[in-house]
Design an enzyme around this catalytic site. Structure first.
Site, short mmCIF file in Angstrom:
data_model
loop_
_atom_site.label_atom_id
_atom_site.label_comp_id
_atom_site.label_asym_id
_atom_site.label_seq_id
_atom_site.Cartn_x
_atom_site.Cartn_y
_atom_site.Cartn_z
N HIS A 130 0.95 -1.16 -0.29
CA HIS A 130 0.02 -0.06 0.25
C HIS A 130 0.34 1.66 0.03
O HIS A 130 1.67 1.19 0.37
CB HIS A 130 -1.11 0.10 1.20
CG HIS A 130 -2.12 1.00 1.12
ND1 HIS A 130 -1.54 2.52 1.83
CD2 HIS A 130 -2.94 0.78 1.17
CE1 HIS A 130 -2.93 2.89 1.88
NE2 HIS A 130 -4.20 1.93 1.24
N GLU A 160 0.88 3.68 1.50
CA GLU A 160 1.11 4.39 2.34
C GLU A 160 2.53 3.71 3.85
O GLU A 160 3.66 4.10 3.89
CB GLU A 160 0.55 4.71 3.62
CG GLU A 160 0.54 5.13 5.18
CD GLU A 160 -0.95 5.34 5.88
OE1 GLU A 160 -1.73 5.46 5.78
OE2 GLU A 160 -0.97 5.10 7.25
N ASN A 184 -11.44 2.06 1.40
CA ASN A 184 -12.10 2.28 2.07
C ASN A 184 -13.46 2.15 1.89
O ASN A 184 -14.55 1.51 2.92
CB ASN A 184 -11.48 3.78 2.84
CG ASN A 184 -12.89 4.03 3.43
OD1 ASN A 184 -13.17 5.41 2.71
ND2 ASN A 184 -13.06 4.32 4.87
#
Ligand code: SF4
Length: 297
Positions: free
Chosen positions: A134, A136, A237
């Protein structure tokens, strides 16, 4: 017979979180000033928002394409952040990096960096709970100088490590309940292994805006007869929140655009809720609500 008017409500908690808001604002401000602005990776996980911004001159590129840009080209770093190597590469190429890293992600990067520095020359490990690959996580791992590992379950941590100091962090968008359970299980295992002292330091670094959406989407879904959940197809999300909405209300429909709405969904509904992910723009929620209204007139 004339139908009673249907109430259509947009979820007040849906739409951009502050990090995404800041990144999109940054892009809009720059696009006012320059004809073309670049972004490293998709600025936001919503295809329609990306296509709107592309219409104003936004271009998406990857790290390998930086080298082909003219000197001083403005390039945005999105909310997920980037590892230090990206900043170094941009400096080498004289690229004008515009940092729109979310302040909460930035803070986590600093915490990981500090933990690595404090552990220098000592036994111990840095654990990051999150999804390998990911963006991040890639940025966070860059702060750790190769001294951190990313895990998704506590089974990935071998017993002997539990005898050493562990600094445990979570990706800001991780599932809060799953992380709490992970932390409890890890400490429990350390006890079972009879290590004299618990040296596991858990940092609760999941973003509060993410955490708060869980109870809020459940309450919103339960309060309406039908829910339309709007999300980009690649938003994790969005998938997470949509699943919660569906659990709370089986009459939940997930769409990416107004063209996917079906009038039959609203046949017997008296109240319809429109919600979305932290990457769903407000204009799109409004557009969906307007289309639903036309279908229920
Ligand atoms: S979810 Fe939280 S940490 Fe992630 S970009 Fe949004 S505000 Fe920042």
């Amino acid at each position: 017979m004339k139908k009673n008017p249907v109430s259509i409500n947009i979820d007040p908690d849906a739409g951009f979180c502050t990090g995404v808001h800041k990144a999109v604002n940054t892009a809009e401000t720059l696009l006012d000033r320059y004809k073309t602005v670049y972004c490293l990776g998709n600025l936001v996980h919503n295809e329609l928002e990306i296509s709107r911004l592309k219409g104003f001159g936004l271009k998406i590129l990857n790290l390998n394409q930086l080298a082909g840009l003219p000197v001083n080209t403005p390039v945005i770093i999105r909310a997920h952040g980037e590892p230090p190597s990206t900043y170094a590469e941009a400096e080498k190429l004289n690229i004008n990096l515009i940092d729109a890293t979310c302040p909460i992600v930035k803070q986590l990067q600093h915490k990981v960096k500090r933990a690595v520095e404090e552990m220098a020359g000592q036994p111990g490990r840095i654990i990051i709970y999150g999804k390998p690959g990911h963006p991040e996580i890639v940025g966070l791992m860059g702060q750790a100088d190769g001294k951190a590992i990313v895990v998704q379950s506590q089974e990935e941590i071998p017993d002997p490590w539990l005898a050493e100091p562990l600094e445990v962090f979570a990706q800001t968008t991780a599932n809060a309940e799953a992380f709490n359970q992970f932390a409890v299980d890890l400490k429990q295992r350390a006890k079972q292994c009879s290590f004299e002292k618990d040296q596991i330091n858990i940092h609760h670094t999941i973003c509060r805006q993410m955490k708060n959406r869980k109870p809020s989407i459940i309450a919103f879904a339960q309060a309406h007869d039908v829910v339309v959940f709007v999300s980009g197809s690649k938003s994790s999300n969005g998938r997470f929140l949509a699943a919660l909405a569906l659990q709370a209300n089986p009459h939940t429909y997930v769409v990416t655009a107004a063209t996917e709405l079906t009038a039959d969904w609203f046949d017997t509904a008296a109240s319809i809720g429109v919600s979305g992910a932290t990457s769903t723009p407000h204009w799109l929620l409004q557009q969906i609500a307007d289309s639903v209204r036309k279908m229920t007139l």
